[in-house]
Scaffold this active site. Structure first.
Site, PDB file in Angstrom:
ATOM      1  CD  GLU A 160      48.401  43.374  41.024  1.00 40.09           C
ATOM      2  OE1 GLU A 160      48.151  43.071  42.219  1.00 40.09           O
ATOM      3  OE2 GLU A 160      49.449  42.999  40.442  1.00 40.09           O
ATOM      4  CG  ASP A 189      46.336  38.848  41.956  1.00 36.58           C
ATOM      5  OD1 ASP A 189      47.064  38.098  41.290  1.00 36.58           O
ATOM      6  OD2 ASP A 189      46.706  39.960  42.386  1.00 36.58           O
ATOM      7  CG  ASP A 308      34.467  24.162  38.228  1.00 39.23           C
ATOM      8  OD1 ASP A 308      34.332  24.645  37.087  1.00 39.23           O
ATOM      9  OD2 ASP A 308      34.801  22.979  38.430  1.00 39.23           O
TER      10      ASP A 308
END
Length: 499
Positions: A160, A189, A308
């Site tokens: 990337e 990211d 989460d």
């Protein structure tokens, strides 16, 4: 996260009236991922970097060791994994693709993060944080023996930092039919920045800045992530689809995308510090692309919340029972739509018709030659002519009406893809409008023109039809050039009513 790359996405500003999001279908309750587990993965990535020259960069031994660490965890948990090799800049890189058994193979939710670092350091926030968070989400899927409705696919991208090379290779080498099976891609990211912000990719372009909206479906992914942060009382702000991370190749081929981001080298403003805490006038990540991007460069609270949020999105989207389709039309065949149903239209050209549209341009795309699905859509004058204004709407209003649709009782939602395009000679007198006509009439979408150039770009809209439950209704679509000789084009595709 690599240096900026401008994404080629047309801008579209939306002004929707009377729109409400569709009620989510029932889904399994999302887990609270243990922060300690996510941090344990980061410690492993730090150790791998330390043992391999201080980094986990493309073509370096630390990258392959990182991929093998993640693969070993997933193999033991019951995932089907593949290391996909590719070559860039004379070095071999790898994508790790992991599929969880089950779910609809024609309805794939994909979750990804890049696993490589820059050569300067171990890359723990960028992007060990996203990689570790989606790894722990995948392992929790296995621990719960989750049986999702959608097929779940996780990906860790290589190179990337060299320009999205791994994700681009993956997307480029997918057959068209396999691309079409991916209904959404979530990208993570940098999700543990030490001076963290809470950003969500702006799928609907509600911020109205930078690039336009993501492909149809991106707004729904954005709303799901927003719902989680709202539920824990954390305000969020949009971040643009600017092409800086691995969602880029996906949105370029029309796959809806979303994700979260806690900030890179950008400077936190005073307003942002007031919103989220932290230090104004300082970078979100002062160790961005530096050797100090270690396990000490992580904001535990931000990492915990974002992990989460990832789990919430996977559980909410992946396990939701799809609503029943009551009626739909993709305009591939004639189903009984009637142009000028009341005999009152005034437009002389550019009247609504079903057909294969030709592309037109004038200071950017005006009539889109591509549809959302299939070959045909509803379009205002499908031909192109020798100039962009030959078959656009002229002379006033054009309308088209659906066949009668009998609605059952219950929770009902209308969705459609649409665009309105016009030149800078437009005004607020021009418009695109969708109405539902039954016992009463409701305008569910109303987009006015403006004295600015607006290029065509497909967007989605969703509206509640609960007020029409049990009635027989028709959908009426209007568009107007009512401000003189302005250039106005519009299109509609994939109209659907669900229960």
């Amino acid at each position: 996260m690599r240096s900026p790359l401008v994404a080629a996405i047309a801008a579209l500003t939306l002004t929707l009236a009377a729109l409400v999001p569709a009620a989510p279908a029932s889904a399994a309750a999302a887990p609270d991922l243990p922060l300690a587990n996510v941090k344990a993965h980061l410690s492993q990535l730090q150790s791998i970097a330390a043992a391999n020259g201080g980094n986990r960069a493309h073509g370096r031994p630390g990258y392959l060791a990182s991929a093998n660490y993640v693969k070993t965890q997933l193999d033991a948990a019951g995932f089907s994994t593949v290391l996909q090799p590719f070559t860039y800049n004379g070095a071999t890189g790898y994508n790790l693709i992991a599929d969880w058994p089950g779910g609809d193979p024609d309805d794939i939710l994909m979750v990804g993060a890049h696993l490589d670092s820059v050569t300067a350091g171990p890359g723990i926030n960028d992007n060990g944080s996203g990689s570790a968070a989606i790894l722990e989400t995948a392992l929790e899927v296995a621990r719960q023996s989750l049986q999702p409705v959608k097929h779940l696919r996780f990906a860790w991208w290589g190179a990337e930092e060299q320009g999205l090379r791994g994700s681009q290779f993956y997307v480029n080498n997918l057959p068209a039919a396999d691309r079409a099976r991916i209904k959404g891609y979530l990208n993570f990211d940098m999700v543990g920045s030490p001076n963290a912000g809470y950003f969500i990719y702006d799928g609907d372009n509600s911020d109205g800045t930078g690039s336009g909206p993501g492909p149809a479906g991106s707004a729904a992914l954005e709303r799901t992530l927003q719902d989680y942060f709202t539920s824990i009382g954390v305000p969020t702000r949009g971040t643009d689809f600017d092409g800086r991370s691995d969602y880029g190749p996906f949105i370029a081929v029309g796959i809806p995308a979303g994700g979260t981001f806690t900030g890179a080298e950008g400077i936190k403003s005073s307003a942002q510090a007031g919103l989220w805490g932290g230090t104004a006038g300082q970078a979100f990540d002062v160790c961005y692309h530096r050797s100090c991007d270690t396990t000490a460069n992580i904001n535990d609270t931000a990492l915990d919340r974002n992990a989460d949020a990832i789990a919430y999105a996977v559980w909410t989207i992946g396990t939701a029972v799809p609503p029943a389709v009551i009626w739909q039309d993709a305009f591939e065949t004639a189903t009984g739509w009637t142009a000028n149903p009341n005999g009152t239209d005034t437009a002389t050209t550019g009247v609504w018709e079903r057909g294969d549209p030709a592309a037109t341009t004038s200071s950017g795309a005006k009539q889109l030659g591509t549809t959302v699905s299939g070959t045909n859509d509803l379009v205002t004058g499908r031909l192109a002519g020798s100039s962009a204004g030959d078959y656009d709407i002229d002379g006033g209003v054009t309308s088209i009406q659906s066949p009668p649709i009998t609605l059952p009782a219950g929770t009902l939602n209308l969705s459609l893809s649409w665009y309105l395009a016009h030149g800078s000679n437009s005004s607020s007198a021009d418009y695109f409008r969708v109405r539902v006509v039954g016992g009463t009439t409701a305008t569910v979408l109303n987009q006015a023109g403006a004295a600015t150039n607006r290029n065509g770009a497909w967007a989605t809209a969703t509206a509640s039809l609960n007020a029409f439950a049990g009635q027989t209704v028709r959908i009426v679509i209007d568009a107007a050039d009512a401000s003189g000789a302005s250039l106005v084009e519009a299109g509609v595709d994939d109209v659907k009513i669900t229960n």
